[in-house]
Design an enzyme around this catalytic site. Structure first.
Site, PDB file in Angstrom:
ATOM      1  N   ARG A  99      -0.335 -33.632 -52.960  1.00 24.08           N
ATOM      2  CA  ARG A  99      -0.979 -32.994 -51.800  1.00 24.08           C
ATOM      3  C   ARG A  99       0.029 -31.989 -51.264  1.00 24.08           C
ATOM      4  NH1 ARG A  99      -5.098 -34.500 -48.052  1.00 24.08           N
ATOM      5  NH2 ARG A  99      -4.683 -33.905 -45.901  1.00 24.08           N
ATOM      6  N   HIS A 126      -9.727 -28.248 -52.731  1.00 23.29           N
ATOM      7  CA  HIS A 126      -9.659 -29.677 -52.442  1.00 23.29           C
ATOM      8  C   HIS A 126     -10.671 -30.379 -53.354  1.00 23.29           C
ATOM      9  CE1 HIS A 126      -8.718 -33.284 -50.510  1.00 23.29           C
ATOM     10  NE2 HIS A 126      -8.999 -33.004 -49.251  1.00 23.29           N
ATOM     11  N   GLN A 129     -12.075 -34.022 -52.603  1.00 24.51           N
ATOM     12  CA  GLN A 129     -13.021 -34.040 -51.492  1.00 24.51           C
ATOM     13  C   GLN A 129     -14.388 -33.544 -51.931  1.00 24.51           C
ATOM     14  OE1 GLN A 129     -12.526 -35.032 -48.041  1.00 24.51           O
ATOM     15  NE2 GLN A 129     -14.755 -34.959 -48.265  1.00 24.51           N
ATOM     16  N   ASP A 220     -15.884 -28.023 -41.025  1.00 21.65           N
ATOM     17  CA  ASP A 220     -14.508 -28.504 -41.109  1.00 21.65           C
ATOM     18  C   ASP A 220     -13.768 -28.024 -39.867  1.00 21.65           C
ATOM     19  OD1 ASP A 220     -12.160 -29.615 -42.024  1.00 21.65           O
ATOM     20  OD2 ASP A 220     -11.809 -28.152 -43.618  1.00 21.65           O
ATOM     21  N   CYS A 259     -15.260 -33.316 -43.664  1.00 23.36           N
ATOM     22  CA  CYS A 259     -14.232 -33.963 -44.481  1.00 23.36           C
ATOM     23  C   CYS A 259     -13.242 -34.765 -43.654  1.00 23.36           C
ATOM     24  CB  CYS A 259     -13.503 -32.934 -45.343  1.00 23.36           C
ATOM     25  SG  CYS A 259     -12.717 -31.620 -44.394  1.00 23.36           S
ATOM     26  N   ARG A 287     -14.477 -40.969 -51.480  1.00 26.88           N
ATOM     27  CA  ARG A 287     -13.219 -40.419 -51.980  1.00 26.88           C
ATOM     28  C   ARG A 287     -12.624 -41.367 -53.016  1.00 26.88           C
ATOM     29  NH1 ARG A 287     -10.245 -36.776 -49.041  1.00 26.88           N
ATOM     30  NH2 ARG A 287      -8.853 -36.940 -50.835  1.00 26.88           N
TER      31      ARG A 287
END
Length: 304
Positions: A99, A126, A129, A220, A259, A287
Site C-alpha cells: 500500500r 485501487h 477495492q 469517496d 470505499c 474486500r
C-alpha cells in the site's frame, strides 16, 4: 497473473474468473483453509489502513498462511530504495502486498522481486477495492453487464479502478466530477478501448443535471491521503456534488456505495450512508473475499 499492479493489466476473462472465484470462496471457505499453508506474505504499508490491513491479515490466516506487517513509511525512501526492499522481502516471503503513495514504487518492487506483488492501493489504482465493489454489485444484481453505476466526486485512484473494472466486465458507469478533478485521461482512454470489446458504456461529466437514472451511487472522500490541496477550494468545488436523499431519489438509485473512511455530512449525508440502501459494510466484507481470490490465483502455479 504474476502480479496485480493495476486492474487494466487484466483481461475480461481474468476479471470474471476472479469474481467467480471470490464468490465460490465466500460460499465455501473451508475448502480453501489450507491453500496458503506454509506461505508467508509481507504486508508493506506506507499509508495508514483499517480495511486493507485487517482484511488481508484475516484472509491470509483463513487460507492457512502467515502475514507480517511492515511500516514502509520508515523503510522505503531515504533508508533504502524500493528495489532493495523488494529483493530482500522476496528472500523470506512468498508474496508482497504493498500500500504505497506512488505507482512507481509498486513497479520497482515488482521488478526487483521474483515473488508476486499486489497493489493494495497506489495513487493510480485501487484494484482490490474495485474487485470487492464489483463482487458486491454482482451479489445484488447478478449480471454486471446489466448494472448502471454512478460515481460522484474526485477522479482519484478509486474512481480510476472502477473505470477499469467497468470496462473489463461490460458495466455501464457514469462519472461526474467538478471541473479540474477528472480521472487520468490516459487511463480513461485505455478503458474506452477495452469497453469496445466488452460493451461497457463509460462517460465522464461535470454537470449533475446530465446524469442518467442509475442503480447505485458511489462516492469517496474529497481529501485523499497524501494529496496536497487547498482545503477551502476543495470544499467550494465539491459542495454541489454531495450525495444526499434528493440526489438518490432523483436518479432512482437503490443503493449507495463508499470505499470508506467517510466524512458524514461532507461527501455524503448521514441518512444515506447509514440508510437501508447503503452497501458500505458489504463492500468492506467483500474486500477479504476478493483479495483471497487474488492470492489463490497468484499461487495457482504452486498447486499445479
Amino acid at each position: 497473473m504474476n502480479d496485480l499492479l493495476q486492474l487494466q493489466d487484466l483481461n475480461p476473462q481474468q476479471a470474471t474468473d476472479l469474481l467467480q472465484r471470490a464468490q465460490s470462496m465466500k460460499q465455501r471457505p473451508a475448502a480453501w483453509s489450507t491453500y496458503l499453508q506454509g506461505k508467508s506474505i509481507a504486508l508493506l504499508f506506507e499509508k495508514p489502513s483499517l480495511r486493507t490491513r485487517a482484511s488481508f491479515a484475516a484472509g491470509i490466516n483463513r487460507l492457512g498462511g502467515h502475514s507480517i506487517y511492515l511500516d514502509a513509511q520508515h523503510l522505503i525512501g531515504e533508508r533504502e530504495p524500493a528495489s532493495d526492499v523488494g529483493a530482500n522481502l522476496a528472500l523470506w516471503h512468498d508474496a508482497i502486498v504493498a500500500r504505497v503513495y506512488s505507482q512507481d514504487t509498486l513497479t520497482e518492487l515488482a521488478q526487483a522481486s521474483n515473488k508476486p506483488v499486489i497493489n493494495a492501493l497506489s495513487d493510480r489504482c485501487h484494484p482490490c477495492q474495485a474487485l470487492a465493489d464489483l463482487l458486491t454489485l454482482q451479489e445484488q444484481f447478478g449480471d454486471l453487464s446489466k448494472v448502471h453505476l454512478t460515481y460522484i466526486g474526485d477522479g482519484n485512484n478509486v474512481c480510476q479502478a472502477l473505470i477499469a473494472g467497468a470496462a473489463l466486465v461490460g458495466m455501464s458507469l457514469q462519472v461526474v466530477t467538478p471541473p479540474g478533478y477528472e480521472p487520468d485521461a490516459e487511463q480513461f482512454q485505455a478503458a474506452q478501448q477495452q469497453a469496445q470489446q466488452t460493451g461497457a458504456q463509460i462517460t465522464v461529466l461535470h454537470d449533475l443535471s446530465e446524469l442518467q437514472p442509475t442503480d447505485a451511487i458511489y462516492t469517496d472522500t474529497w481529501f485523499s491521503m497524501g494529496q496536497t490541496r487547498d482545503n477551502n477550494a476543495v470544499m467550494h468545488d465539491f459542495a454541489p456534488y454531495q450525495v444526499n436523499n434528493d440526489l438518490m431519489q432523483r436518479l432512482g438509485a437503490k443503493f449507495f456505495m463508499h470505499c470508506l473512511p467517510a466524512s458524514r455530512g461532507r461527501e455524503v449525508t448521514t441518512e444515506v450512508i447509514d440508510g437501508a440502501g447503503s452497501l458500505v459494510l458489504h463492500q468492506a466484507e467483500n474486500r477479504l473475499h476478493a483479495q483471497n481470490a487474488i492470492l489463490v490465483t497468484l499461487f495457482e502455479g504452486d498447486h499445479a
